[in-house]
Write a protein that holds these residues in place. Sequence first.
Motif, PDB file in Angstrom:
ATOM      1  N   PRO A   1       0.833  -1.232   0.000  1.00  0.00           N
ATOM      2  CA  PRO A   1       0.000   0.000   0.000  1.00  0.00           C
ATOM      3  C   PRO A   1       0.859   1.271   0.000  1.00  0.00           C
ATOM      4  N   GLU A   2       1.977   1.240   0.739  1.00  0.00           N
ATOM      5  CA  GLU A   2       2.866   2.410   0.792  1.00  0.00           C
ATOM      6  C   GLU A   2       3.496   2.670  -0.580  1.00  0.00           C
ATOM      7  N   GLN A   3       3.951   1.605  -1.228  1.00  0.00           N
ATOM      8  CA  GLN A   3       4.552   1.752  -2.561  1.00  0.00           C
ATOM      9  C   GLN A   3       3.516   2.259  -3.562  1.00  0.00           C
ATOM     10  N   ARG A   4       2.281   1.776  -3.460  1.00  0.00           N
ATOM     11  CA  ARG A   4       1.214   2.245  -4.359  1.00  0.00           C
ATOM     12  C   ARG A   4       0.994   3.736  -4.186  1.00  0.00           C
ATOM     13  N   GLU A   5       0.883   4.175  -2.948  1.00  0.00           N
ATOM     14  CA  GLU A   5       0.668   5.602  -2.676  1.00  0.00           C
ATOM     15  C   GLU A   5       1.838   6.431  -3.190  1.00  0.00           C
ATOM     16  N   GLU A   6       3.049   5.924  -2.985  1.00  0.00           N
ATOM     17  CA  GLU A   6       4.234   6.665  -3.406  1.00  0.00           C
ATOM     18  C   GLU A   6       4.277   6.819  -4.927  1.00  0.00           C
ATOM     19  N   ILE A   7       4.084   5.729  -5.676  1.00  0.00           N
ATOM     20  CA  ILE A   7       4.160   5.833  -7.141  1.00  0.00           C
ATOM     21  C   ILE A   7       3.001   6.667  -7.674  1.00  0.00           C
ATOM     22  N   LEU A   8       1.809   6.549  -7.088  1.00  0.00           N
ATOM     23  CA  LEU A   8       0.685   7.383  -7.539  1.00  0.00           C
ATOM     24  C   LEU A   8       0.993   8.861  -7.314  1.00  0.00           C
ATOM     25  N   GLY A   9       1.627   9.186  -6.190  1.00  0.00           N
ATOM     26  CA  GLY A   9       2.008  10.577  -5.910  1.00  0.00           C
ATOM     27  C   GLY A   9       3.024  11.103  -6.910  1.00  0.00           C
ATOM     28  N   VAL A  10       4.015  10.275  -7.232  1.00  0.00           N
ATOM     29  CA  VAL A  10       5.048  10.661  -8.203  1.00  0.00           C
ATOM     30  C   VAL A  10       4.409  10.875  -9.576  1.00  0.00           C
ATOM     31  N   LEU A  11       3.555   9.931  -9.993  1.00  0.00           N
ATOM     32  CA  LEU A  11       2.912  10.033 -11.314  1.00  0.00           C
ATOM     33  C   LEU A  11       1.993  11.249 -11.395  1.00  0.00           C
ATOM     34  N   LYS A  12       1.252  11.523 -10.312  1.00  0.00           N
ATOM     35  CA  LYS A  12       0.352  12.678 -10.303  1.00  0.00           C
ATOM     36  C   LYS A  12       1.145  13.982 -10.410  1.00  0.00           C
ATOM     37  N   ALA A  13       2.233  14.095  -9.648  1.00  0.00           N
ATOM     38  CA  ALA A  13       3.059  15.314  -9.689  1.00  0.00           C
ATOM     39  C   ALA A  13       3.632  15.515 -11.090  1.00  0.00           C
ATOM     40  N   ARG A  14       4.107  14.437 -11.713  1.00  0.00           N
ATOM     41  CA  ARG A  14       4.677  14.544 -13.060  1.00  0.00           C
ATOM     42  C   ARG A  14       3.582  14.915 -14.065  1.00  0.00           C
ATOM     43  N   PHE A  15       2.415  14.307 -13.923  1.00  0.00           N
ATOM     44  CA  PHE A  15       1.281  14.590 -14.803  1.00  0.00           C
ATOM     45  C   PHE A  15       0.933  16.079 -14.748  1.00  0.00           C
ATOM     46  N   GLU A  16       0.841  16.621 -13.531  1.00  0.00           N
ATOM     47  CA  GLU A  16       0.458  18.029 -13.346  1.00  0.00           C
ATOM     48  C   GLU A  16       1.552  18.984 -13.813  1.00  0.00           C
TER      49      GLU A  16
ATOM     50  N   LYS B   1      -0.292  -3.257 -13.685  1.00  0.00           N
ATOM     51  CA  LYS B   1       0.220  -2.167 -14.537  1.00  0.00           C
ATOM     52  C   LYS B   1       0.874  -1.088 -13.673  1.00  0.00           C
ATOM     53  N   LEU B   2       0.313  -0.859 -12.494  1.00  0.00           N
ATOM     54  CA  LEU B   2       0.925   0.104 -11.572  1.00  0.00           C
ATOM     55  C   LEU B   2       2.309  -0.403 -11.145  1.00  0.00           C
ATOM     56  N   TRP B   3       2.431  -1.724 -10.946  1.00  0.00           N
ATOM     57  CA  TRP B   3       3.727  -2.331 -10.638  1.00  0.00           C
ATOM     58  C   TRP B   3       4.706  -2.055 -11.785  1.00  0.00           C
ATOM     59  N   SER B   4       4.246  -2.223 -13.030  1.00  0.00           N
ATOM     60  CA  SER B   4       5.110  -1.963 -14.189  1.00  0.00           C
ATOM     61  C   SER B   4       5.551  -0.503 -14.230  1.00  0.00           C
ATOM     62  N   LEU B   5       4.637   0.415 -13.949  1.00  0.00           N
ATOM     63  CA  LEU B   5       5.003   1.837 -13.919  1.00  0.00           C
ATOM     64  C   LEU B   5       6.035   2.102 -12.822  1.00  0.00           C
ATOM     65  N   ASN B   6       5.902   1.412 -11.702  1.00  0.00           N
ATOM     66  CA  ASN B   6       6.885   1.556 -10.634  1.00  0.00           C
ATOM     67  C   ASN B   6       8.252   1.047 -11.098  1.00  0.00           C
ATOM     68  N   GLU B   7       8.274  -0.056 -11.842  1.00  0.00           N
ATOM     69  CA  GLU B   7       9.528  -0.570 -12.401  1.00  0.00           C
ATOM     70  C   GLU B   7      10.132   0.452 -13.371  1.00  0.00           C
ATOM     71  N   MET B   8       9.282   1.083 -14.190  1.00  0.00           N
ATOM     72  CA  MET B   8       9.764   2.120 -15.106  1.00  0.00           C
ATOM     73  C   MET B   8      10.402   3.256 -14.298  1.00  0.00           C
ATOM     74  N   GLU B   9       9.746   3.618 -13.203  1.00  0.00           N
ATOM     75  CA  GLU B   9      10.227   4.722 -12.367  1.00  0.00           C
ATOM     76  C   GLU B   9      11.554   4.378 -11.695  1.00  0.00           C
ATOM     77  N   ILE B  10      11.659   3.205 -11.073  1.00  0.00           N
ATOM     78  CA  ILE B  10      12.872   2.899 -10.312  1.00  0.00           C
ATOM     79  C   ILE B  10      14.083   2.650 -11.211  1.00  0.00           C
ATOM     80  N   THR B  11      13.849   2.383 -12.499  1.00  0.00           N
ATOM     81  CA  THR B  11      14.978   2.239 -13.430  1.00  0.00           C
ATOM     82  C   THR B  11      15.289   3.554 -14.141  1.00  0.00           C
TER      83      THR B  11
END
Length: 188
Positions: A10-25, A49-59
Amino acid sequence: MNNKKRKLSPEQREEILGVLKARFEKNMNRHKGLEWSKVQAKLETNTEKLWSLNEMEITGGEPDVVGHDIKTDEYIFYDCSAESPKGRRSFCYDREALESRKAHKPENNALDMAADMGIEILTEEQYRELQKLGNFDTKTSSWVKTPSNIRKLGGAIFCDRRYDTVFVYHNGAESYYAARGFRGSLRV
């Protein structure tokens, strides 16, 4: 890498959603007319798919929404890092190329890593679309999906941006360079 659980805490989900939202805005020019709330709703129901986006982010890919397919109601994400993602460089093109190397084998190859991450490597056409959104790969280059007729002859293609122009080049598929990685796409 295939044995990874494709789940986030749940923490990782919240973190990646926050990163994606900030980048989107921050980069509204990449997705004019799209609303974050609709993107987030899709992401919350597609945890793999959110897991895949997190993999994209961490690399190092800095994934962002670059479009919406109205027919399939899918949001399209591309790696939007200024340079080819740092965690995906120094790889040859595919497994066949990796296995053909006798010495100095790279750690991995672009196509297998993309598959392990649950993403697709950009095509030349997608790469050119990305370049309409900004200046990417001005110091690095990125492997792109290679047509089978070129690959059968031992080659692979990559792109970069120099002199305000997108260039497509070729190399032996077994080659790898510290400044060449790959960019991915994901539909959610």
